[in-house]
Design an enzyme around this catalytic site. Structure first.
Site, PDB file in Angstrom:
ATOM      1  N   CYS A 145      -1.731  -7.395  -9.233  1.00 17.60           N
ATOM      2  CA  CYS A 145      -1.910  -6.384  -8.194  1.00 17.60           C
ATOM      3  C   CYS A 145      -3.196  -5.614  -8.447  1.00 17.60           C
ATOM      4  O   CYS A 145      -3.431  -5.241  -9.588  1.00 17.60           O
ATOM      5  CB  CYS A 145      -0.704  -5.439  -8.236  1.00 17.60           C
ATOM      6  SG  CYS A 145      -0.806  -4.026  -7.180  1.00 17.60           S
ATOM      7  N   PRO A 146      -4.045  -5.334  -7.517  1.00 14.74           N
ATOM      8  CA  PRO A 146      -3.903  -5.549  -6.076  1.00 14.74           C
ATOM      9  C   PRO A 146      -4.612  -6.818  -5.571  1.00 14.74           C
ATOM     10  O   PRO A 146      -4.838  -6.934  -4.397  1.00 14.74           O
ATOM     11  CB  PRO A 146      -4.610  -4.322  -5.514  1.00 14.74           C
ATOM     12  CG  PRO A 146      -5.774  -4.129  -6.442  1.00 14.74           C
ATOM     13  CD  PRO A 146      -5.300  -4.607  -7.804  1.00 14.74           C
TER      14      PRO A 146
END
Lengths: 75, 159
Positions: A14-15
């Site tokens: 993430c991200p």
């Protein structure tokens, strides 16, 4: 189904999956299908939410040997 | 699509972990097609410092501040378990193992995604930081500019 493009986000945290998906989606035409491969456990919720908010359609989702595969149609 | 939504983040903290959270949310919001603004104030300004030493005229207090504060995002400490600087080294190793993006690259990526980075000029003066010492392509503003973005913001965070 015709997949216009595949995003390989395997191993990325993430991200990155969402950032890469968004980048690829920008380059597609409405109605084209994007396939996303990721190993991030949060991706299912993330991509579902993102597709909904961005007006794309999440067509299907499968899990194959720890790799999550999504198909999304550009809205 | 309809008008773009807005995300505004105030980054007051100068800790690596907190800045990382801010920048991950900013990058995510940019992927959500939001107009994203990060307003850096106090210790958060250190995230915008260039990592090289830059010769600018400073008073005694300003020089002391400059020495004691981290020069750039990569040199920031952790808010917990900093262990006099060993903590960040450990966490960066763990991050590499998990393919998490280090803070300097998150900042770079935010700039590529057109996240607006704003440095608060009042606290720049307090800490003695000058424009030459901060990253290129950022903006300088005060509370009014932040409020202008935040008042019609959809997501608004203080980190």
């Amino acid at each position: 189904m015709n997949v216009a493009r595949v995003v390989d986000a395997k191993g990325l945290a993430c991200p990155m999956p969402i950032v890469k998906t968004k980048k690829a989606m920008n380059e597609l035409e409405s109605g084209q299908v994007l396939e996303i491969h990721t190993t991030d456990k949060g991706a299912k919720n993330d991509l579902t939410a993102w597709a909904k908010s961005s007006g794309h359609e999440l067509l299907d989702y499968e899990e194959e040997a720890e790799v999550l595969k999504f198909r999304m149609k550009k809205g | 699509m309809t008008e773009k939504k807005k995300t505004t983040i105030v980054l007051l903290s100068g800790d690596y972990d907190k800045a990382m959270a801010a920048y991950i949310i900013a990058n995510g919001a940019a992927a959500y097609d939001h107009e994203v603004t990060i307003f850096h104030t106090f210790w958060g300004l250190n995230a915008l410092r260039k990592d090289e030493s830059i010769l600018v005229k400073k008073g005694f207090m300003e020089k002391m501040f400059a020495k004691m504060m981290p020069r750039g995002a990569d040199k920031m400490g952790l808010s917990r378990m900093n262990f006099a600087g060993i903590g960040p080294k450990l966490i960066k190793n763990v991050m590499k193992k998990h393919n998490a993006i280090p803070l300097p690259q998150l900042i770079e990526m935010a700039q590529e995604q057109d996240v607006k980075l704003i440095a608060c000029t009042m606290t720049m003066d307090l800490l003695g930081l000058q424009e030459e010492e901060l990253l290129d392509n950022i903006e300088y503003a005060g509370v009014a500019a932040y409020l202008a973005e935040a008042e019609d913001g959809n997501v608004n965070l203080f980190i």
